[in-house]
Write a protein that holds these residues in place. Structure first.
Motif, PDB file in Angstrom:
ATOM      1  N   LEU A 311       0.827  -1.202   0.000  1.00  0.00           N
ATOM      2  CA  LEU A 311       0.000   0.000   0.000  1.00  0.00           C
ATOM      3  C   LEU A 311       0.865   1.258   0.000  1.00  0.00           C
ATOM      4  O   LEU A 311       0.638   2.190  -0.776  1.00  0.00           O
ATOM      5  N   ALA A 314       2.411   1.612  -3.354  1.00  0.00           N
ATOM      6  CA  ALA A 314       1.434   2.052  -4.361  1.00  0.00           C
ATOM      7  C   ALA A 314       1.141   3.539  -4.206  1.00  0.00           C
ATOM      8  O   ALA A 314       1.067   4.278  -5.193  1.00  0.00           O
ATOM      9  N   PHE A 318       1.959   6.441  -6.818  1.00  0.00           N
ATOM     10  CA  PHE A 318       0.838   7.212  -7.374  1.00  0.00           C
ATOM     11  C   PHE A 318       1.238   8.685  -7.546  1.00  0.00           C
ATOM     12  O   PHE A 318       1.167   9.238  -8.633  1.00  0.00           O
ATOM     13  N   THR A 321       4.229   9.221  -9.947  1.00  0.00           N
ATOM     14  CA  THR A 321       3.838   9.117 -11.358  1.00  0.00           C
ATOM     15  C   THR A 321       3.058  10.344 -11.784  1.00  0.00           C
ATOM     16  O   THR A 321       3.239  10.860 -12.887  1.00  0.00           O
ATOM     17  N   MET A 322       2.173  10.816 -10.894  1.00  0.00           N
ATOM     18  CA  MET A 322       1.358  11.986 -11.234  1.00  0.00           C
ATOM     19  C   MET A 322       2.250  13.198 -11.496  1.00  0.00           C
ATOM     20  O   MET A 322       1.982  14.007 -12.380  1.00  0.00           O
ATOM     21  N   ALA A 325       4.620  12.361 -14.833  1.00  0.00           N
ATOM     22  CA  ALA A 325       4.050  11.928 -16.126  1.00  0.00           C
ATOM     23  C   ALA A 325       4.046  13.072 -17.127  1.00  0.00           C
ATOM     24  O   ALA A 325       3.797  14.198 -16.780  1.00  0.00           O
TER      25      ALA A 325
ATOM     26  N   LYS B  38      -3.389  12.221 -17.191  1.00  0.00           N
ATOM     27  CA  LYS B  38      -2.277  11.460 -16.614  1.00  0.00           C
ATOM     28  C   LYS B  38      -2.720  10.067 -16.207  1.00  0.00           C
ATOM     29  O   LYS B  38      -1.996   9.095 -16.397  1.00  0.00           O
ATOM     30  N   GLY B  39      -3.916   9.992 -15.653  1.00  0.00           N
ATOM     31  CA  GLY B  39      -4.447   8.709 -15.225  1.00  0.00           C
ATOM     32  C   GLY B  39      -4.600   7.756 -16.396  1.00  0.00           C
ATOM     33  O   GLY B  39      -4.274   6.577 -16.309  1.00  0.00           O
ATOM     34  N   GLN B  41      -3.057   8.029 -19.393  1.00  0.00           N
ATOM     35  CA  GLN B  41      -1.745   7.733 -19.989  1.00  0.00           C
ATOM     36  C   GLN B  41      -1.014   6.638 -19.211  1.00  0.00           C
ATOM     37  O   GLN B  41      -0.435   5.730 -19.779  1.00  0.00           O
ATOM     38  N   GLN B  42      -1.056   6.768 -17.877  1.00  0.00           N
ATOM     39  CA  GLN B  42      -0.286   5.839 -17.041  1.00  0.00           C
ATOM     40  C   GLN B  42      -1.108   4.630 -16.595  1.00  0.00           C
ATOM     41  O   GLN B  42      -0.582   3.758 -15.910  1.00  0.00           O
ATOM     42  N   ILE B  44      -3.553   4.689 -14.444  1.00  0.00           N
ATOM     43  CA  ILE B  44      -3.803   4.732 -12.993  1.00  0.00           C
ATOM     44  C   ILE B  44      -5.271   5.064 -12.761  1.00  0.00           C
ATOM     45  O   ILE B  44      -5.718   6.179 -13.045  1.00  0.00           O
ATOM     46  N   SER B  46      -6.886   5.326  -9.917  1.00  0.00           N
ATOM     47  CA  SER B  46      -7.135   6.282  -8.824  1.00  0.00           C
ATOM     48  C   SER B  46      -7.055   7.719  -9.330  1.00  0.00           C
ATOM     49  O   SER B  46      -7.830   8.582  -8.900  1.00  0.00           O
ATOM     50  N   ALA B  47      -6.128   7.983 -10.263  1.00  0.00           N
ATOM     51  CA  ALA B  47      -5.995   9.343 -10.801  1.00  0.00           C
ATOM     52  C   ALA B  47      -7.240   9.707 -11.605  1.00  0.00           C
ATOM     53  O   ALA B  47      -7.701  10.852 -11.583  1.00  0.00           O
ATOM     54  N   LEU B 106      -7.066   3.348  -4.109  1.00  0.00           N
ATOM     55  CA  LEU B 106      -5.690   3.468  -3.598  1.00  0.00           C
ATOM     56  C   LEU B 106      -5.478   2.612  -2.347  1.00  0.00           C
ATOM     57  O   LEU B 106      -4.441   1.978  -2.179  1.00  0.00           O
TER      58      LEU B 106
END
Lengths: 325, 257
Positions: A311, A314, A318, A321-322, A325, B38-39, B41-42, B44, B46-47, B106
């Motif tokens: 967790l 992750a 998160f 990456t945000m 990116a 971004k979510g 693209q990656q 994700i 959660s994004a 998440l």
């Protein structure tokens, strides 16, 4: 523990009768409003009162069902405990009886007469003592696990070292069978973060069982493999196999399957139950596959990271990456 | 929605909030699209949930903005305003639910919590849309009658605060190694705390409406100051503008040494 029984219609009696009372109250209320207090507006408070009443009834109903569930769970737990005690007493009595019986024979007999028979009796007493010790150790393990007192002392170690340790431990018993280690581990995936002592205990149990139930000249082995999330260890044998109908029973306490090998090799019937608990304590899974013709495969997984660590990772990934990116 | 007069007359007190709405809804949309892009693209999820959440918040503010624009144009709190308030609240609640989904994606799904908040949202949705909230109706018209406004605001506040507290507790339990990421999560926690204060002030404004009959009190202005803080902190925390990153990195590392 048995799964809770399905809810029956009568379990919702509070809801039925409660709703009936609300409906009756509503009828009375509207009757009074329309026929006695003419043109009285049905205001918000009516809705609120009805809503509150229904909410109250639902709460009572939920509490009733909860209480029923608790009672069921307690009864089942009590039953399970009684079964456990009955089983345990029975299992303890068997080796104890042979210890007492054979020691009495030794006490009553002439020490100089038939020394070979005396040695055999002493061996039986020793075996029974060992079994008793194993049984007590297993029961202690179970009690600790079930009471939540088992402390997992996690540290990073190499799983290959533990397998080698097992091979070394079983060297004497492995004269009759070949022990094959199949290593499919990816690079850098041999290190796991777990309690080495407990993982060794699981492997000793599984390999010990494999040796017990595999006839002479056949093979047993361990396969090590992994994916990105978990380590998979499979202990296989070319033994007598297990009927798929017995799979469910295997991981229950004091469950021993009926076959000529179980009679020849006494066991406590607790080993697999302990294995299951240890593996689950580590966040892994254990299962069995078997074919009467080919033998049995017991597999278990150990996650490389704990759920909390996963967790954290992750969550860290998160935001990272945000931002990147 | 109550159709027809009498209508509350225009008050200049709506102007600061109107200007703030005009600034905030584009910010919300920009942030939402950034997060969603971004979510996607990656990959994700959660994004993406967070993106939908900010999209809903942006839409809620846009609707509230349209409502106030109509008030400024026609000089009265007419039907468009009356419709905009519950609609804006409802969409805001959807946004809050997306925040919960973000938390679930998440930190893992929690069925009991999901059911609790879903039921609560349903109830709040009904409360918010009742006519007895008297949106845009002069106080003198409904004086002496029951007003739902306080209870619907309170329910909304409790729903939102419940979800924010769940997220805050989950974020606080994280053990993050990277100092800047840890700081990012701190910003998100503070942005959520700002939102809690936002809702507290909105509820106080409702109490004020119930007592005096006048809306857009000082509490509403304070609420939107917290609202602004929320947007700034969450924008920085979630996107970390490239110009700010090296500065913060330097500051955080300096403080650690």
């Amino acid at each position: 523990m048995d799964p809770p029984q399905k809810l029956k219609l009568k379990d919702f009696s509070a809801l039925f009768f409660g709703s009936l009372i609300v409906v009756l109250l509503n009828f009375t209320y509207y009757f009074l409003i329309h026929y006695i207090v003419a043109d009285y507006p049905a205001d918000f408070w009516t809705i609120l009162t009805n809503f509150s009443l229904i909410l109250l009834i639902v709460i009572i109903q939920v509490q009733t069902i909860k209480k029923k569930r608790i009672t069921e769970a307690l009864t089942a737990a009590n039953q399970e405990k009684s079964n456990f005690l009955a089983n345990m007493s029975h299992e303890l009595r068997t080796p104890l009886n042979s210890i007492i019986g054979f020691t009495e024979l030794l006490i009553d007999g002439d020490p100089l007469e038939n020394p070979e028979e005396r040695t055999e009796l002493l061996h039986i007493i020793n075996d029974s003592g060992q079994l008793l010790l194993q049984l007590i150790n297993d029961i202690l393990s179970i009690t600790k696990i079930e009471s939540g007192n088992t402390r997992i002392e996690k540290r990073e170690f190499n799983i290959r070292d533990v397998i080698d340790q097992c091979k070394h431990l079983f060297q004497k018993s492995l004269v009759r069978q070949s022990f094959i280690i199949e290593d499919q581990l990816a690079v850098d995936s041999e290190l796991i973060n777990a309690d080495q002592r407990l993982i060794l205990q699981v492997l000793i149990n599984l390999i010990g069982n494999a040796i017990k139930f595999t006839p002479e000249g056949k093979n047993i082995g361990v396969i090590l493999s992994s994916n990105s999330e978990e380590l998979l260890i499979t202990v296989w044998d070319e033994g007598i196999g297990i009927d798929p109908a017995d799979f469910d029973r295997l991981f229950r306490p004091f469950s021993q399957l009926e076959n000529p090998f179980t009679k020849a090799h006494q066991g406590t019937g607790l080993g697999l139950y302990i294995c299951k608990n240890i593996v689950e304590l580590h966040g892994g899974r254990i299962w069995v596959e078997s074919d009467k013709a080919r033998g049995t495969r017991f597999s278990f997984t150990i996650p490389y990271a704990t759920p909390i660590a996963q967790l954290n990772k992750a969550a860290e990934e998160f935001l990272d990456t945000m931002w990147n990116a | 929605m109550i159709v027809g007069g009498p209508y509350d007359p225009y008050t200049p007190r709506i102007i600061p909030v109107f200007i703030l709405y005009a600034i905030l809804f584009p910010v919300a949309f920009i942030l939402a699209f950034k997060l969603m892009r971004k979510g996607r693209q990656q990959g994700i999820k959660s994004a993406q949930y967070l993106g939908y959440s900010f999209l809903s918040f942006g839409a809620a503010i846009l609707i509230a903005f349209i409502g106030l624009l109509n008030v400024i144009i026609v000089g009265e709190f007419r039907e468009i305003y009356r419709l905009s308030v519950p609609l804006s609240y409802s969409i805001g609640m959807v946004g809050t639910l997306f925040l919960l989904l973000f938390g679930f994606s998440l930190f893992g799904f929690q069925k009991k919590m999901a059911v609790l908040f879903a039921v609560w949202t349903g109830i709040t949705f009904v409360l918010v849309n009742l006519d007895s909230n008297w949106y845009g109706v002069p106080h003198s018209t409904y004086a002496g009658q029951f007003s739902m406004r306080f209870y619907s605001s309170l329910s909304m506040m409790l729903l939102a605060v419940g979800i924010y507290l769940y997220l805050i507790s989950k974020i606080n339990s994280l053990q993050i190694d990277k100092p800047l990421v840890k700081f990012g999560y701190k910003l998100i926690v503070w942005s959520l705390i700002s939102l809690i204060f936002f809702w507290a002030c909105v509820t106080l404004d409702t109490v004020y409406i119930n007592i005096t009959g006048e809306g857009f009190s000082i509490f509403f202005d304070i609420a939107w100051i917290f609202g602004l803080i929320f947007w700034v902190l969450s924008y920085i925390g979630l996107t970390m503008p490239p110009k700010l990153k090296p500065y913060l990195e330097k500051r955080i590392l300096h403080n650690r040494t």
